[in-house]
Design a protein around this motif. Structure first.
Motif, PDB file in Angstrom:
ATOM      1  N   ASP A  28       0.704  -1.304  -0.036  1.00 58.63           N
ATOM      2  CA  ASP A  28      -0.001  -0.057  -0.003  1.00 58.63           C
ATOM      3  C   ASP A  28       0.840   1.199   0.158  1.00 58.63           C
ATOM      4  O   ASP A  28       1.894   1.289   0.635  1.00 58.63           O
ATOM      5  CB  ASP A  28      -1.139  -0.046   1.355  1.00 58.63           C
ATOM      6  CG  ASP A  28      -2.010  -1.165   1.220  1.00 58.63           C
ATOM      7  OD1 ASP A  28      -2.163  -1.363   0.002  1.00 58.63           O
ATOM      8  OD2 ASP A  28      -2.332  -1.660   2.403  1.00 58.63           O
ATOM      9  N   VAL A  29       0.490   2.220  -0.848  1.00 55.39           N
ATOM     10  CA  VAL A  29       1.043   3.558  -0.753  1.00 55.39           C
ATOM     11  C   VAL A  29      -0.005   4.534  -0.320  1.00 55.39           C
ATOM     12  O   VAL A  29      -0.967   4.628  -0.763  1.00 55.39           O
ATOM     13  CB  VAL A  29       1.559   4.134  -2.221  1.00 55.39           C
ATOM     14  CG1 VAL A  29       1.860   5.580  -2.063  1.00 55.39           C
ATOM     15  CG2 VAL A  29       2.784   3.050  -2.638  1.00 55.39           C
ATOM     16  N   THR A  30       0.355   5.046   0.852  1.00 61.21           N
ATOM     17  CA  THR A  30      -0.656   6.126   1.682  1.00 61.21           C
ATOM     18  C   THR A  30       0.013   7.568   1.676  1.00 61.21           C
ATOM     19  O   THR A  30      -1.069   8.481   1.621  1.00 61.21           O
ATOM     20  CB  THR A  30      -0.798   5.656   3.073  1.00 61.21           C
ATOM     21  OG1 THR A  30       0.412   5.596   3.681  1.00 61.21           O
ATOM     22  CG2 THR A  30      -1.232   4.270   3.380  1.00 61.21           C
ATOM     23  N   ASP A  31       1.116   7.794   1.201  1.00 61.53           N
ATOM     24  CA  ASP A  31       1.504   9.271   1.041  1.00 61.53           C
ATOM     25  C   ASP A  31       2.617   9.462   0.152  1.00 61.53           C
ATOM     26  O   ASP A  31       3.506   8.322   0.019  1.00 61.53           O
ATOM     27  CB  ASP A  31       1.766   9.938   2.583  1.00 61.53           C
ATOM     28  CG  ASP A  31       1.827  11.356   2.601  1.00 61.53           C
ATOM     29  OD1 ASP A  31       1.318  11.815   1.451  1.00 61.53           O
ATOM     30  OD2 ASP A  31       2.029  11.807   3.719  1.00 61.53           O
ATOM     31  N   VAL A  32       2.871  10.547  -0.149  1.00 60.00           N
ATOM     32  CA  VAL A  32       4.355  10.949  -1.099  1.00 60.00           C
ATOM     33  C   VAL A  32       4.896  12.056  -0.278  1.00 60.00           C
ATOM     34  O   VAL A  32       4.404  13.135   0.013  1.00 60.00           O
ATOM     35  CB  VAL A  32       3.836  11.270  -2.551  1.00 60.00           C
ATOM     36  CG1 VAL A  32       4.990  11.730  -3.271  1.00 60.00           C
ATOM     37  CG2 VAL A  32       3.014  10.311  -3.302  1.00 60.00           C
ATOM     38  N   VAL A  33       6.177  11.742   0.060  1.00 60.65           N
ATOM     39  CA  VAL A  33       7.049  12.475   0.831  1.00 60.65           C
ATOM     40  C   VAL A  33       8.408  12.753   0.052  1.00 60.65           C
ATOM     41  O   VAL A  33       8.856  11.978  -0.671  1.00 60.65           O
ATOM     42  CB  VAL A  33       7.318  12.083   2.144  1.00 60.65           C
ATOM     43  CG1 VAL A  33       5.992  11.447   2.999  1.00 60.65           C
ATOM     44  CG2 VAL A  33       8.113  10.540   2.056  1.00 60.65           C
ATOM     45  N   ILE A  34       8.800  14.053   0.455  1.00 56.48           N
ATOM     46  CA  ILE A  34      10.180  14.463  -0.232  1.00 56.48           C
ATOM     47  C   ILE A  34      11.057  14.498   0.924  1.00 56.48           C
ATOM     48  O   ILE A  34      11.067  15.085   1.900  1.00 56.48           O
ATOM     49  CB  ILE A  34      10.217  15.749  -0.893  1.00 56.48           C
ATOM     50  CG1 ILE A  34       9.071  15.897  -2.197  1.00 56.48           C
ATOM     51  CG2 ILE A  34      11.488  16.259  -1.398  1.00 56.48           C
ATOM     52  CD1 ILE A  34       8.728  17.051  -3.018  1.00 56.48           C
ATOM     53  N   LEU A  35      12.284  13.801   0.402  1.00 51.33           N
ATOM     54  CA  LEU A  35      13.437  13.628   1.524  1.00 51.33           C
ATOM     55  C   LEU A  35      14.796  14.100   0.958  1.00 51.33           C
ATOM     56  O   LEU A  35      15.068  13.662  -0.138  1.00 51.33           O
ATOM     57  CB  LEU A  35      13.540  12.006   1.865  1.00 51.33           C
ATOM     58  CG  LEU A  35      14.517  11.867   2.894  1.00 51.33           C
ATOM     59  CD1 LEU A  35      14.200  12.555   4.183  1.00 51.33           C
ATOM     60  CD2 LEU A  35      14.748  10.368   3.161  1.00 51.33           C
ATOM     61  N   ASP A  36      15.256  15.216   1.544  1.00 55.02           N
ATOM     62  CA  ASP A  36      16.495  15.627   1.220  1.00 55.02           C
ATOM     63  C   ASP A  36      17.430  14.779   2.226  1.00 55.02           C
ATOM     64  O   ASP A  36      17.212  14.993   3.446  1.00 55.02           O
ATOM     65  CB  ASP A  36      16.630  17.120   1.316  1.00 55.02           C
ATOM     66  CG  ASP A  36      18.132  17.620   0.648  1.00 55.02           C
ATOM     67  OD1 ASP A  36      18.882  16.995   1.181  1.00 55.02           O
ATOM     68  OD2 ASP A  36      17.908  18.472   0.061  1.00 55.02           O
ATOM     69  N   PRO A  37      18.675  14.184   1.873  1.00 61.00           N
ATOM     70  CA  PRO A  37      19.590  13.590   2.833  1.00 61.00           C
ATOM     71  C   PRO A  37      20.116  14.368   3.874  1.00 61.00           C
ATOM     72  O   PRO A  37      20.628  14.113   4.866  1.00 61.00           O
ATOM     73  CB  PRO A  37      20.640  13.136   1.707  1.00 61.00           C
ATOM     74  CG  PRO A  37      20.082  12.954   0.314  1.00 61.00           C
ATOM     75  CD  PRO A  37      18.868  14.246   0.352  1.00 61.00           C
ATOM     76  N   SER A  44       7.539   7.044   7.129  1.00 60.83           N
ATOM     77  CA  SER A  44       6.519   6.281   7.840  1.00 60.83           C
ATOM     78  C   SER A  44       5.854   5.080   6.978  1.00 60.83           C
ATOM     79  O   SER A  44       6.269   4.966   5.715  1.00 60.83           O
ATOM     80  CB  SER A  44       5.355   7.128   8.151  1.00 60.83           C
ATOM     81  OG  SER A  44       5.781   8.420   8.785  1.00 60.83           O
ATOM     82  N   PRO A  45       5.213   4.144   7.578  1.00 65.41           N
ATOM     83  CA  PRO A  45       4.600   2.932   6.868  1.00 65.41           C
ATOM     84  C   PRO A  45       3.726   3.510   5.621  1.00 65.41           C
ATOM     85  O   PRO A  45       2.771   4.444   5.741  1.00 65.41           O
ATOM     86  CB  PRO A  45       3.798   2.406   7.869  1.00 65.41           C
ATOM     87  CG  PRO A  45       4.488   2.602   9.154  1.00 65.41           C
ATOM     88  CD  PRO A  45       4.823   3.987   9.095  1.00 65.41           C
ATOM     89  N   GLY A  46       3.826   3.011   4.356  1.00 62.80           N
ATOM     90  CA  GLY A  46       3.296   3.399   3.430  1.00 62.80           C
ATOM     91  C   GLY A  46       3.624   4.599   2.534  1.00 62.80           C
ATOM     92  O   GLY A  46       3.042   5.034   1.644  1.00 62.80           O
TER      93      GLY A  46
END
Length: 517
Positions: A28-37, A44-46
């Motif tokens: 399941d995919v519940t959210d789209v997040v942007i991550l900068d190292p 989070s899960p999903g």
């Protein structure tokens, strides 16, 4: 809620490709997040994590953090990190170098938010290919074909022919079976047999009712009926292989009708993309085994088909794909077909032991049917049987090499296996290696070729013909259509020019190989 599979189908290649998916594509995919190292590495899960500030191996810490947090997938730019993602238990996606991150985010977020609002949207009418498949089935069975859903609505049908009976005519005109005929079929137990399970149902001719002879097969997903394929006999009897072709068609249609009911049309492309990635060695088998319906621990084999010259190659290739799909599905339920680089590949997973003869017969039947019904010559090459699905790319490589050898050697038959052309394949690989390694070539033979090029090009052909004839001067002369004494002179002259000792077996072998370049 939506799945990673659905997100990938929407984004699709070349925007995003799967590198590894240790938990499959159904997560399941519940959210789209942007991550900068440089930010805190949290997920989070999903989550579908877009790593925008690092490429390749530099993204490893973010991938590990995503795995610890239970994220569904990580998307990066750069082609490394598969082992890190596999260890972290998270799917890894690569984003095209030219793609903009805001584009990827917007598309992925749109899919997720649409799912939150009301579930994954239905795909609507994505059944256009059914008409082409209906026509292929008609060609293979020699009959008139119609495909119906479980409500007896006509989804597709083959082109009209002679001797169309009243049942078919009314069904196509009304886009559903006429009730008085449906009642009779129910009374005869036809629908009960069609829905009971896989198999062919035969309906005898009833002239007094305007019904000609038919065969039919139910389309099923497990125990769930999805529809029916009907084949009406026309002016000519059905072909001898009609029932086998119909069985294969019913299996081929099942995933199409499932996707038409529940999934968006891009799912069709995703399945082909996954198969192509597997055959090209870009994706591990365990990541996609469930999605392509195969057991990764069972043997597999790849068949490659090459379409020879045709006035309309693109159209003929589409027809060939349908034909191959029907035949291979009749042999193995989980067979898959994809087009890569102009060739058509059939993956036969879950093979039983001692399947060689059956697969060879299958390939011969496909090429013969293509020549007979599509009026085009088709070559088929059998890759080697590999012990696991993960080695399917090696089987595909074998099949490609066999096709190349068939073309070079003007192989007379339409079908060949690696065993048939092993010598040609091995020689080709030796020559390819020799061609790529100038360091191991004999400079005396390089000089001979240069000298011969400047002086009429008569020495090298004479030497090669003499070597191929095992030193038989008369046999070489017949091949070159010259006098035996001329062959002797040219071989002797080549030895003088090059300094190669043709009495030495090792030097003769090297000469024969190098001059073939």
């Amino acid at each position: 809620m939506t799945s990673l599979r659905h997100v990938l189908a929407t984004l699709g290649e070349p925007l995003v490709e799967v590198v590894v998916a240790p938990r499959g594509l159904g997560v399941d995919v519940t959210d789209v997040v942007i991550l900068d190292p440089e930010d805190p590495l949290e997920a989070s899960p999903g989550d579908l994590v877009l790593v925008i500030g690092a490429r390749g191996r530099a993204a490893a810490p973010a991938i590990r953090a995503a795995g610890r947090g239970g994220a569904a997938a990580v998307a990066v730019k750069g082609a490394t990190g598969a082992d890190v993602a596999a260890d972290a238990g998270v799917a890894l996606l690569t984003v095209g170098a030219e793609a903009r991150w805001e584009q990827v985010e917007a598309l992925a977020r749109g899919v997720v938010e649409a799912a939150r609002a009301g579930g994954e949207a239905a795909s609507g009418e994505v059944l256009g290919d059914l008409f082409a498949l209906a026509q292929t089935i008609a060609t293979l069975t020699g009959g008139l074909v119609s495909i119906e859903d479980t409500a007896n609505r006509v989804l597709a049908y083959s082109r009209a022919g002679d001797e169309v009976d009243e049942l078919r005519r009314l069904s196509i005109l009304g886009r559903e079976g006429p009730e008085r005929y449906l009642a009779m079929l129910r009374e005869w137990g036809v629908y009960q047999r069609l829905r009971a399970g896989e198999g062919i149902v035969r309906i005898d001719e009833r002239p007094e009712l305007g019904i000609r002879r038919r065969i039919a097969a139910g389309i099923h997903a497990g125990q769930q009926p999805l529809g029916t394929i009907w084949v009406q006999e026309g002016a000519q009897p059905l072909t001898e292989r009609a029932e086998t072709a119909l069985l294969g068609a019913s299996r081929t249609l099942a995933p199409q009708l499932i996707r038409a009911r529940t999934l968006p049309s891009p799912e069709l492309r995703l399945r082909e993309d996954l198969l192509a990635s597997l055959l090209e060695g870009r994706l591990d088998a365990e990541s996609v085994a469930d999605d392509i319906g195969a057991d990764p621990a069972r043997p597999a084999q790849v068949l490659a088909f090459s379409l020879e010259r045709s006035d309309n190659r693109q159209l003929r290739r589409a027809e060939l794909v349908h034909l191959i799909a029907v035949h291979t599905a009749a042999y193995r339920r989980s067979a898959l077909v994809s087009v890569i680089g102009g060739r058509v590949y059939a993956l036969l997973p879950d093979l039983p032991e001692h399947s060689d003869a059956a697969v060879l017969a299958l390939a011969r039947e496909i090429t013969a049917t293509a020549r007979r019904h599509l009026d085009v010559p088709v070559r088929a090459a059998l890759g080697g049987v590999v012990p696991r699905l993960s080695e399917a790319a090696a089987s595909r490589g074998d099949a490609d090499r066999v096709l190349a050898a068939m073309t070079r050697g003007r192989w007379a038959a339409d079908v060949a296996s690696l065993a048939d052309v092993r010598a040609e394949v091995l020689l080709s690989e030796v020559l390819a290696y020799l061609g790529s390694q100038p360091r191991i070539r004999d400079p005396r033979l390089v000089s001979l070729v240069e000298h011969d090029t400047e002086h009429g090009g008569i020495l090298v052909p004479a030497v090669l013909a003499w070597l191929n004839a095992f030193g038989d001067v008369r046999a070489a002369a017949r091949v070159l259509n010259i006098h035996p004494n001329t062959v002797r002179y040219r071989v002797r002259r080549a030895a003088e020019v090059s300094g190669v000792d043709f009495d030495d077996p090792a030097q003769r072998l090297l000469t024969q190989l190098q001059l073939r370049l």
